[in-house]
Design a protein around this motif. Structure first.
Motif, PDB file in Angstrom:
ATOM      1  N   CYS A   1      26.601  38.652  39.044  1.00 13.29           N
ATOM      2  CA  CYS A   1      26.923  40.022  39.464  1.00 13.29           C
ATOM      3  C   CYS A   1      28.138  40.146  40.387  1.00 13.29           C
ATOM      4  CB  CYS A   1      25.710  40.662  40.134  1.00 13.29           C
ATOM      5  SG  CYS A   1      25.250  39.819  41.661  1.00 13.29           S
ATOM      6  N   ALA A   2      28.456  39.087  41.141  1.00 13.30           N
ATOM      7  CA  ALA A   2      29.549  39.208  42.119  1.00 13.30           C
ATOM      8  C   ALA A   2      30.869  39.604  41.467  1.00 13.30           C
ATOM      9  CB  ALA A   2      29.725  37.894  42.877  1.00 13.30           C
ATOM     10  N   THR A   3      31.071  39.193  40.213  1.00 11.20           N
ATOM     11  CA  THR A   3      32.341  39.470  39.535  1.00 11.20           C
ATOM     12  C   THR A   3      32.640  40.968  39.499  1.00 11.20           C
ATOM     13  OG1 THR A   3      31.828  37.581  38.096  1.00 11.20           O
ATOM     14  CG2 THR A   3      33.648  39.002  37.418  1.00 11.20           C
TER      15      THR A   3
ATOM     16  N   ALA B   1      34.567  32.609  53.299  1.00 13.94           N
ATOM     17  CA  ALA B   1      33.138  32.482  53.579  1.00 13.94           C
ATOM     18  C   ALA B   1      32.244  32.375  52.348  1.00 13.94           C
ATOM     19  CB  ALA B   1      32.691  33.668  54.440  1.00 13.94           C
ATOM     20  N   SER B   2      32.731  32.772  51.183  1.00 16.37           N
ATOM     21  CA  SER B   2      31.915  32.703  49.964  1.00 16.37           C
ATOM     22  C   SER B   2      32.805  32.975  48.756  1.00 16.37           C
ATOM     23  CB  SER B   2      30.777  33.746  49.989  1.00 16.37           C
ATOM     24  OG  SER B   2      31.324  35.050  49.861  1.00 16.37           O
ATOM     25  N   GLY B   3      32.248  32.728  47.588  1.00 18.06           N
ATOM     26  CA  GLY B   3      32.971  33.060  46.369  1.00 18.06           C
ATOM     27  C   GLY B   3      33.138  34.565  46.214  1.00 18.06           C
ATOM     28  N   THR B   4      32.150  35.298  46.681  1.00 17.67           N
ATOM     29  CA  THR B   4      32.227  36.758  46.600  1.00 17.67           C
ATOM     30  C   THR B   4      33.373  37.266  47.474  1.00 17.67           C
ATOM     31  OG1 THR B   4      29.837  36.797  46.280  1.00 17.67           O
ATOM     32  CG2 THR B   4      30.878  38.877  46.857  1.00 17.67           C
ATOM     33  N   ASP B   5      33.466  36.728  48.696  1.00 21.40           N
ATOM     34  CA  ASP B   5      34.577  37.132  49.571  1.00 21.40           C
ATOM     35  C   ASP B   5      35.914  36.726  48.969  1.00 21.40           C
ATOM     36  OD1 ASP B   5      33.148  38.440  51.500  1.00 21.40           O
ATOM     37  OD2 ASP B   5      32.983  36.720  52.842  1.00 21.40           O
ATOM     38  N   ALA B   6      35.945  35.586  48.308  1.00 24.52           N
ATOM     39  CA  ALA B   6      37.204  35.131  47.704  1.00 24.52           C
ATOM     40  C   ALA B   6      37.701  36.183  46.701  1.00 24.52           C
ATOM     41  CB  ALA B   6      36.999  33.780  47.020  1.00 24.52           C
ATOM     42  N   LEU B   7      36.807  36.681  45.873  1.00 20.53           N
ATOM     43  CA  LEU B   7      37.176  37.713  44.896  1.00 20.53           C
ATOM     44  C   LEU B   7      37.575  39.010  45.610  1.00 20.53           C
ATOM     45  CD1 LEU B   7      34.203  37.199  42.378  1.00 20.53           C
ATOM     46  CD2 LEU B   7      36.612  36.737  41.871  1.00 20.53           C
TER      47      LEU B   7
ATOM     48  N   ALA C   1      40.923  50.531  37.452  1.00 17.93           N
ATOM     49  CA  ALA C   1      39.924  49.833  36.628  1.00 17.93           C
ATOM     50  C   ALA C   1      40.219  48.342  36.664  1.00 17.93           C
ATOM     51  CB  ALA C   1      39.980  50.334  35.182  1.00 17.93           C
ATOM     52  N   VAL C   2      39.151  47.555  36.763  1.00 17.29           N
ATOM     53  CA  VAL C   2      39.285  46.101  36.705  1.00 17.29           C
ATOM     54  C   VAL C   2      38.381  45.620  35.570  1.00 17.29           C
ATOM     55  CG1 VAL C   2      38.987  43.927  37.932  1.00 17.29           C
ATOM     56  CG2 VAL C   2      39.807  45.946  39.176  1.00 17.29           C
ATOM     57  N   LEU C   3      38.983  44.895  34.630  1.00 19.99           N
ATOM     58  CA  LEU C   3      38.250  44.433  33.449  1.00 19.99           C
ATOM     59  C   LEU C   3      37.489  43.161  33.793  1.00 19.99           C
ATOM     60  CD1 LEU C   3      38.862  46.176  30.835  1.00 19.99           C
ATOM     61  CD2 LEU C   3      40.683  46.296  32.522  1.00 19.99           C
ATOM     62  N   CYS C   4      36.192  43.167  33.500  1.00 19.41           N
ATOM     63  CA  CYS C   4      35.344  42.003  33.821  1.00 19.41           C
ATOM     64  C   CYS C   4      34.446  41.715  32.622  1.00 19.41           C
ATOM     65  CB  CYS C   4      34.368  42.322  34.957  1.00 19.41           C
ATOM     66  SG  CYS C   4      35.070  43.056  36.408  1.00 19.41           S
ATOM     67  N   PRO C   5      34.145  40.446  32.369  1.00 18.56           N
ATOM     68  CA  PRO C   5      33.126  40.178  31.352  1.00 18.56           C
ATOM     69  C   PRO C   5      31.779  40.651  31.881  1.00 18.56           C
ATOM     70  CG  PRO C   5      33.710  38.154  32.486  1.00 18.56           C
ATOM     71  CD  PRO C   5      34.628  39.219  33.007  1.00 18.56           C
ATOM     72  N   SER C   6      30.912  41.060  30.979  1.00 16.72           N
ATOM     73  CA  SER C   6      29.594  41.522  31.429  1.00 16.72           C
ATOM     74  C   SER C   6      28.616  40.366  31.572  1.00 16.72           C
ATOM     75  CB  SER C   6      29.045  42.542  30.425  1.00 16.72           C
ATOM     76  OG  SER C   6      27.820  43.057  30.891  1.00 16.72           O
ATOM     77  N   PHE C   7      28.834  39.313  30.782  1.00 12.72           N
ATOM     78  CA  PHE C   7      27.926  38.161  30.818  1.00 12.72           C
ATOM     79  C   PHE C   7      28.421  37.223  31.923  1.00 12.72           C
ATOM     80  CE2 PHE C   7      26.198  34.114  28.979  1.00 12.72           C
ATOM     81  CZ  PHE C   7      24.860  34.466  29.059  1.00 12.72           C
ATOM     82  N   THR C   8      28.010  37.535  33.154  1.00 12.36           N
ATOM     83  CA  THR C   8      28.468  36.787  34.324  1.00 12.36           C
ATOM     84  C   THR C   8      27.513  37.044  35.474  1.00 12.36           C
ATOM     85  OG1 THR C   8      30.319  36.485  35.889  1.00 12.36           O
ATOM     86  CG2 THR C   8      29.982  38.701  35.079  1.00 12.36           C
TER      87      THR C   8
ATOM     88  N   ALA D   1      36.669  50.998  43.152  1.00 12.61           N
ATOM     89  CA  ALA D   1      37.320  50.919  41.841  1.00 12.61           C
ATOM     90  C   ALA D   1      36.228  50.825  40.770  1.00 12.61           C
ATOM     91  CB  ALA D   1      38.250  49.708  41.792  1.00 12.61           C
ATOM     92  N   THR D   2      36.653  50.830  39.510  1.00 11.85           N
ATOM     93  CA  THR D   2      35.669  50.847  38.419  1.00 11.85           C
ATOM     94  C   THR D   2      35.704  49.549  37.626  1.00 11.85           C
ATOM     95  OG1 THR D   2      35.970  53.227  38.231  1.00 11.85           O
ATOM     96  CG2 THR D   2      34.908  52.130  36.360  1.00 11.85           C
ATOM     97  N   PRO D   3      34.597  48.783  37.628  1.00 12.98           N
ATOM     98  CA  PRO D   3      34.565  47.652  36.707  1.00 12.98           C
ATOM     99  C   PRO D   3      34.386  48.168  35.284  1.00 12.98           C
ATOM    100  CG  PRO D   3      32.476  47.810  37.919  1.00 12.98           C
ATOM    101  CD  PRO D   3      33.353  48.937  38.402  1.00 12.98           C
TER     102      PRO D   3
END
Ligand code: PLP
Length: 381
Positions: free
Chosen positions: A94-96, A65-71, A85-92, A105-107
């Motif tokens: 918000c859905a990431t 249904a969306s990119g957010t749901d895909a993640l 913990a899931v490692l994410c770039p900060s410059f992105t 869980a903790t980004p």
């Protein structure tokens, strides 16, 4: 008198021209769905999934249904939750990080590379150490392919496999781009993309897809997207979502996919003209060696001392819209500021959030209009 009038504003993203180009083919695709009335899971969904798989080389594609749901669906399928913990770039966008937090869980936010705006591998390594120091278990990394080009898949993949993390590539902005000759969608455990209308391949509403070579994961994702259903429709075997891709959107995407390669080429011509017209006055985007971009955004960095608001206002007065992606990195936003950041801080993300600004970018930007944008930018500096 008329010669003093400012010409009409330039669209930031031109969905109308594309709609005109596709004309009847979209109308007919929608009419077919209106005729067969299988609005949920109609034949177009499976057809689109097969076409997307052929396009990018992934073995399995699951529309959603969306990119957010895909993640979110991939993290759910992998059982990511509290203590992870899931490692994410900060410059992105918000859905990431949002999907990680949604599951309890903790980004852990990591910095990005100054040249490509994508995940900085050294900061990623530091982020894993930070997570462990905080008593968290690093389980995954979400490298984002920002603004149209791939993150450094090989370097991130190597660290992830050495550390036992799975890779969920966030290609919401970059489906169609290549890394070392391979299209995104075939890296890591899974790739998520978005078909939000403004994306390089967008539908006429919300939509997304997941790509994977893992048959078991694909089967789990098909269950997650329909409430976690099992083989018996009324015996749900896991907690799931209503996260299907509408048949109507799939029908529209089938038509749009037919011209996608041509549009990617057009976007690259636009990017080349910008680089020629602006490369000597400001920092134009850098496409890493071995990568191609689909130019979801054309994001420049303003020279030191140029006031960004004033610059945007000067362009607006010339009928040239701009946008700022992203004025705050995720770790600077209210909802996310209490989550950990990699040791060493995220100075590049913070600097980019202060300096970047995006110019109009789409496949239908003609040379005359672009010359006008380039002149406005140069005049505003
Ligand atoms: C990097 C990134 N990830 C995820 C998403 C979420 O996609 P959607 O809006 O389809 O939920 C977006 C959308 O803007 C995005 O840019």
């Amino acid at each position: 008198m008329n010669q003093h009038l400012t010409p009409p504003p330039v669209p930031f993203i031109d969905v109308v021209s594309q709609r005109e180009r596709l004309g009847k083919s979209i109308d007919q695709a929608v009419s077919r769905v209106l005729a067969h009335c299988q609005f949920i899971n109609g034949p177009e969904v499976a057809e689109l999934e097969a076409r997307l798989a052929a396009f990018c080389g992934a073995k399995h594609v699951v529309g959603c249904a969306s990119g957010t749901d895909a993640l979110l669906m991939v993290l759910m399928a992998k059982g990511v939750g509290r203590g992870d913990a899931v490692l994410c770039p900060s410059f992105t966008f918000c859905a990431t990080g949002e999907v990680v937090a949604l599951l309890g869980a903790t980004p852990v936010f990591v910095d990005v590379d100054e040249a490509t705006f994508n995940m900085d591998v050294e900061s990623f390594k530091r982020g894993i150490a930070t997570a462990r120091r905080l008593g968290l278990k690093p389980v995954a990394v979400i490298p984002v392919d920002l603004f149209g080009q791939s993150a450094d898949q090989d370097a991130i993949g190597a660290v992830a496999s050495a550390e036992g993390l799975f890779v969920l590539d966030d290609a919401a902005q970059s489906f169609g781009a290549t890394y070392k000759g391979r299209r995104l969608g075939s890296f890591g455990l899974a790739t998520a993309t978005s078909f939000f209308p403004a994306k390089p391949l967008g539908c006429f509403g919300d939509g997304g897809a997941i790509f994977t070579d893992d048959a078991d994961l694909a089967a789990t994702l098909r269950s997650v997207r329909v409430h976690g259903q099992g083989t018996d429709k009324y015996d749900n075997v896991r907690i799931g979502l209503t996260a299907r891709l509408d048949t109507m959107q799939a029908a529209i995407l089938i038509e749009k996919l037919k011209i996608f390669d041509d549009e990617i080429a057009a976007r690259n011509r636009v990017a080349d003209r910008y680089a020629q017209g602006l490369g000597n006055v400001l920092a134009v985007p850098h496409v890493a060696h071995g990568c191609t971009s689909v130019w979801a955004q054309y994001t420049i960095r303003l020279p030191n001392g140029v006031d960004r608001d004033g610059f945007a206002a000067a362009l607006k007065a010339q009928g040239v819209p701009t946008a700022i992606y992203y004025p705050k990195s995720m770790h600077q936003q209210t909802a996310y500021r209490d989550f950990p950041v990699a040791d060493g801080g995220l100075p590049v993300s913070e600097r980019l959030s202060d300096e970047v600004i995006s110019l109009p970018m789409h496949a239908y930007l003609d040379e005359t209009t672009q010359a006008r944008i380039i002149a406005a930018v140069r005049g505003a500096l």
